[in-house]
Write a protein that holds these residues in place. Structure first.
Motif, short mmCIF file in Angstrom:
data_model
loop_
_atom_site.label_atom_id
_atom_site.label_comp_id
_atom_site.label_asym_id
_atom_site.label_seq_id
_atom_site.Cartn_x
_atom_site.Cartn_y
_atom_site.Cartn_z
N SER A 38 -51.29 56.74 49.90
CA SER A 38 -50.07 55.95 50.17
C SER A 38 -50.37 54.46 50.08
O SER A 38 -49.56 53.68 49.57
CB SER A 38 -49.52 56.29 51.56
N ALA A 39 -51.53 54.06 50.58
CA ALA A 39 -51.92 52.65 50.49
C ALA A 39 -52.09 52.24 49.03
O ALA A 39 -51.73 51.12 48.65
CB ALA A 39 -53.20 52.41 51.27
N LYS A 40 -52.62 53.14 48.20
CA LYS A 40 -52.76 52.84 46.78
C LYS A 40 -51.39 52.64 46.13
O LYS A 40 -51.21 51.75 45.29
CB LYS A 40 -53.52 53.95 46.07
N PHE A 41 -50.42 53.47 46.51
CA PHE A 41 -49.06 53.30 45.99
C PHE A 41 -48.51 51.92 46.36
O PHE A 41 -47.87 51.25 45.55
CB PHE A 41 -48.14 54.38 46.56
N TYR A 42 -48.76 51.52 47.60
CA TYR A 42 -48.25 50.22 48.06
C TYR A 42 -48.90 49.07 47.30
O TYR A 42 -48.23 48.14 46.86
CB TYR A 42 -48.49 50.07 49.57
N ARG A 43 -50.21 49.15 47.14
CA ARG A 43 -50.92 48.10 46.40
C ARG A 43 -50.44 48.05 44.94
O ARG A 43 -50.30 46.96 44.37
CB ARG A 43 -52.43 48.36 46.44
N MET A 44 -50.19 49.21 44.37
CA MET A 44 -49.73 49.27 42.99
C MET A 44 -48.36 48.59 42.85
O MET A 44 -48.11 47.85 41.90
CB MET A 44 -49.65 50.72 42.53
N ALA A 45 -47.48 48.85 43.81
CA ALA A 45 -46.16 48.22 43.77
C ALA A 45 -46.29 46.71 43.91
O ALA A 45 -45.64 45.95 43.18
CB ALA A 45 -45.28 48.79 44.88
N SER A 46 -47.11 46.26 44.85
CA SER A 46 -47.31 44.83 45.06
C SER A 46 -47.84 44.16 43.80
O SER A 46 -47.36 43.10 43.39
CB SER A 46 -48.27 44.60 46.23
N ARG A 47 -48.80 44.81 43.15
CA ARG A 47 -49.40 44.23 41.94
C ARG A 47 -48.43 44.27 40.76
O ARG A 47 -48.23 43.25 40.08
CB ARG A 47 -50.67 45.01 41.58
N THR A 48 -47.80 45.42 40.53
CA THR A 48 -46.92 45.57 39.37
C THR A 48 -45.71 44.65 39.46
O THR A 48 -45.35 43.98 38.48
CB THR A 48 -46.45 47.04 39.25
N LEU A 49 -45.08 44.62 40.60
CA LEU A 49 -43.88 43.78 40.76
C LEU A 49 -44.26 42.31 40.79
O LEU A 49 -43.51 41.46 40.28
CB LEU A 49 -43.12 44.20 42.01
N GLY A 50 -45.41 42.00 41.37
CA GLY A 50 -45.86 40.61 41.35
C GLY A 50 -46.10 40.11 39.94
O GLY A 50 -45.74 38.97 39.59
N GLU A 51 -46.71 40.96 39.11
CA GLU A 51 -46.97 40.58 37.72
C GLU A 51 -45.67 40.42 36.93
O GLU A 51 -45.64 39.72 35.91
CB GLU A 51 -47.86 41.63 37.06
N ALA A 52 -44.61 41.06 37.39
CA ALA A 52 -43.30 40.93 36.74
C ALA A 52 -42.47 39.81 37.36
O ALA A 52 -41.25 39.75 37.15
CB ALA A 52 -42.55 42.26 36.85
N ASN A 53 -43.13 38.94 38.12
CA ASN A 53 -42.50 37.75 38.71
C ASN A 53 -41.50 38.06 39.82
O ASN A 53 -40.51 37.33 40.00
CB ASN A 53 -41.83 36.89 37.63
N TYR A 54 -41.76 39.15 40.55
CA TYR A 54 -41.00 39.40 41.77
C TYR A 54 -41.80 38.84 42.94
O TYR A 54 -43.00 39.08 43.06
CB TYR A 54 -40.77 40.90 41.98
N ASN A 55 -41.12 38.10 43.80
CA ASN A 55 -41.75 37.53 44.97
C ASN A 55 -41.72 38.54 46.11
O ASN A 55 -40.66 39.03 46.50
CB ASN A 55 -41.00 36.25 45.39
N HIS A 56 -42.89 38.87 46.65
CA HIS A 56 -42.99 39.83 47.75
C HIS A 56 -42.69 39.09 49.06
O HIS A 56 -43.59 38.71 49.79
CB HIS A 56 -44.40 40.43 47.76
N TYR A 57 -41.41 38.94 49.37
CA TYR A 57 -41.02 38.07 50.48
C TYR A 57 -40.94 38.77 51.82
O TYR A 57 -40.81 38.14 52.87
CB TYR A 57 -39.70 37.36 50.17
N GLU A 58 -41.02 40.10 51.82
CA GLU A 58 -40.96 40.89 53.05
C GLU A 58 -41.69 42.20 52.75
O GLU A 58 -41.79 42.61 51.60
CB GLU A 58 -39.50 41.11 53.44
N VAL A 59 -42.22 42.85 53.77
CA VAL A 59 -43.14 43.96 53.52
C VAL A 59 -42.62 44.99 52.52
O VAL A 59 -43.39 45.55 51.74
CB VAL A 59 -43.54 44.67 54.84
N SER A 60 -41.33 45.25 52.53
CA SER A 60 -40.78 46.25 51.62
C SER A 60 -39.87 45.66 50.56
O SER A 60 -39.24 46.41 49.80
CB SER A 60 -39.99 47.30 52.41
N SER A 61 -39.79 44.34 50.49
CA SER A 61 -38.79 43.70 49.64
C SER A 61 -39.40 42.73 48.64
O SER A 61 -40.24 41.90 49.01
CB SER A 61 -37.78 42.94 50.52
N TYR A 62 -38.92 42.83 47.41
CA TYR A 62 -39.38 41.98 46.31
C TYR A 62 -38.14 41.40 45.62
O TYR A 62 -37.15 42.11 45.44
CB TYR A 62 -40.17 42.78 45.28
#
Length: 482
Positions: free
Chosen positions: A288-312
């Motif tokens: 589950s932690a790997k899924f979370y890190r993957m989301a953070s990395r993938t969405l960050g690379e697509a220029n989404y700002n991770h402004y809240e734990v579950s929100s980009y």
């Protein structure tokens, strides 16, 4: 792991409540076990702040400028859902216009809004309205119009208010969406959850992948300028390849905002009777932690700002309504099972329709007053502020915290996080949001006055600090309420 499917609270808030009903937001993000010595991690947290105006008056004493509206109707109950809903069964969106269950509920909801006392003079118009559920897009636009008209008459709604609606694929067409946009709905939250047919079926979702792509196309053709997509990770039998595909297709769809929730198994659900957290076919906490890190990395690379734990979000597309929660501002809430926050107190409504109807009658008869000022426990308020602030990339405003709750507890808060600052789970920033180095902090921690003057913000790192958010927040609770 924490509940993440429907409501965005990290933990149950400690503020004084009128009942023990959980708040109507979307909880999110899970945690892993905290080792005795925190491991070193790579720090990749953005230090760019989300611009939020901070009033001189304590935020919890301000008049609410946001309203959550619970529309509980769904075609069927999803296997992970334990929220107060009304399953309509085979009722189609086309025939829902005359469904007496919807008509009766909307009438009761309007009565509740009309009977709610404000206790604020003057009262500012609402800046955000959020229709959550349930599946609000099952409600006919003409009934949504009645709710908005009642809010406008009772409280006023700003001309540029953010008006959000949760919508599920297969519950709207272009005509319905255009009708809702004509009413002022200017933000859509699309409940996709997954892009794999087998996962959607396993969750008991009423839509399939075909409806997902159709919904995305409708949103684009109608010119919705602000829309969000919801995804759920850690589903039964979900693989890394499936999660990668869902993230890729999400980025390709180009929503302005993405919410990523980690599945939580609730005991009174179908999943609760079938599965045990951490055991196959559910992923382990490590997976589950790997899924979370993957989301953070993938969405960050697509220029989404991770402004809240579950929100980009893309720049300037943060959800204004949800951010009201994170900065501890008051808000109204209306409808079955919803909870409002007024004058530092959280008021919960009944989760059963009959009880909710009786509650509204008592409200009309003056037997319930949701606006009276209650004594607010400073310790509970401090814990709320820490917990909510640590959900965001902005973090805790340290000097405001000192001003509100005193230097002693604030300084102790810094000291308890020193090991986690060194491991990269907690970041200390100055007033310009420059990250304070380990050497600088080691010097500051020896002088309480310098520490107070130099620290501007405390935040959790992304993703490692967010992944340990429960444990890190619990440390703060131990300082505030030993």
């Amino acid at each position: 792991m924490l509940k993440s499917t429907i409501a965005p609270m990290l933990l149950t808030l400690h503020s004084k409540t009128k009942s023990n009903t959980i708040l109507p937001f979307k909880k999110s993000i899970f945690c892993t076990l905290l080792p005795q010595s925190p491991p070193d991690v790579r720090r990749n947290a953005s230090t760019k702040p989300l611009t939020i105006e901070t009033p001189e008056t304590p935020s919890y004493k301000l008049p609410p400028a946001s309203a959550y509206i619970h529309l509980p109707f769904c075609r069927k109950r999803c296997h992970y859902c334990d929220f107060p809903i009304v399953a309509l069964g085979s009722t189609s969106p086309e025939t829902a216009d005359d469904d007496p269950r919807i008509l009766n509920y909307i009438n009761t909801l309007i009565r509740e809004i009309e009977a709610t006392k404000t206790h604020f003079d003057p009262h500012p118009p609402l800046q955000t309205v959020f229709f959550g559920g349930g599946t609000p897009s099952l409600v006919p636009p003409r009934l949504v119009a009645k709710v908005l008209d009642t809010l406008r008459s009772r409280f006023g709604i700003c001309l540029d208010a953010e008006i959000s609606m949760e919508m599920d694929p297969g519950t709207f067409d272009d005509r319905k969406l255009k009708d809702l946009m004509g009413l002022g709905v200017n933000r859509v939250s699309l409940g996709v959850q997954a892009f794999q047919e087998e996962l959607l079926k396993a969750c008991g979702r009423a839509h399939g992948v075909k409806e997902v792509h159709e919904a995305i196309e409708i949103i684009g053709s109608c010119g919705v300028g602000n829309w969000s997509m919801d995804l759920i990770s850690s589903l039964p039998n979900q693989t890394q390849e499936m999660w990668e595909e869902s993230l890729r297709l999400t980025v390709e769809a180009q929503p302005n905002h993405v919410s990523v929730y980690d599945l939580q198994i609730e005991k009174d659900t179908k999943f609760g009777s079938l599965y045990t957290p951490g055991e196959f076919p559910l992923p382990s906490d490590t997976q589950s932690a790997k899924f979370y890190r993957m989301a953070s990395r993938t969405l960050g690379e697509a220029n989404y700002n991770h402004y809240e734990v579950s929100s980009y979000s893309k720049s300037s597309f943060e959800c204004k309504h949800n951010y009201t929660y994170w900065i501890n501002k008051p808000f109204y809430a209306f409808g079955l099972g919803s909870a409002s926050y007024i004058n530092g107190t959280r008021y919960s409504r009944p989760k059963k329709l009959k009880d909710y109807t009786n509650y509204v009658k008592n409200l009309e008869d003056g037997l319930v007053d949701l606006g009276e000022e209650d004594d607010v426990d400073e310790g509970e308020m401090a814990m709320d502020i820490v917990m909510l602030s640590f959900r965001t990339s902005k973090g805790l405003e340290f000097k405001s915290f000192v001003e509100d709750f005193g230097s002693e507890v604030a300084v102790e808060l810094c000291k308890v996080y020193e090991p986690y600052m060194k491991s990269g789970h907690v970041l200390f920033l100055d007033d310009q949001r420059r990250e304070i180095t380990e050497d600088e902090f080691s010097s500051l921690v020896l002088d309480d006055e310098k520490l107070e003057n130099e620290i501007g913000f405390i935040r959790l790192s992304d993703p490692d600090g967010f992944l340990l958010s429960n444990e890190l927040i619990s440390l703060a609770f131990g300082v505030i309420d030993p």
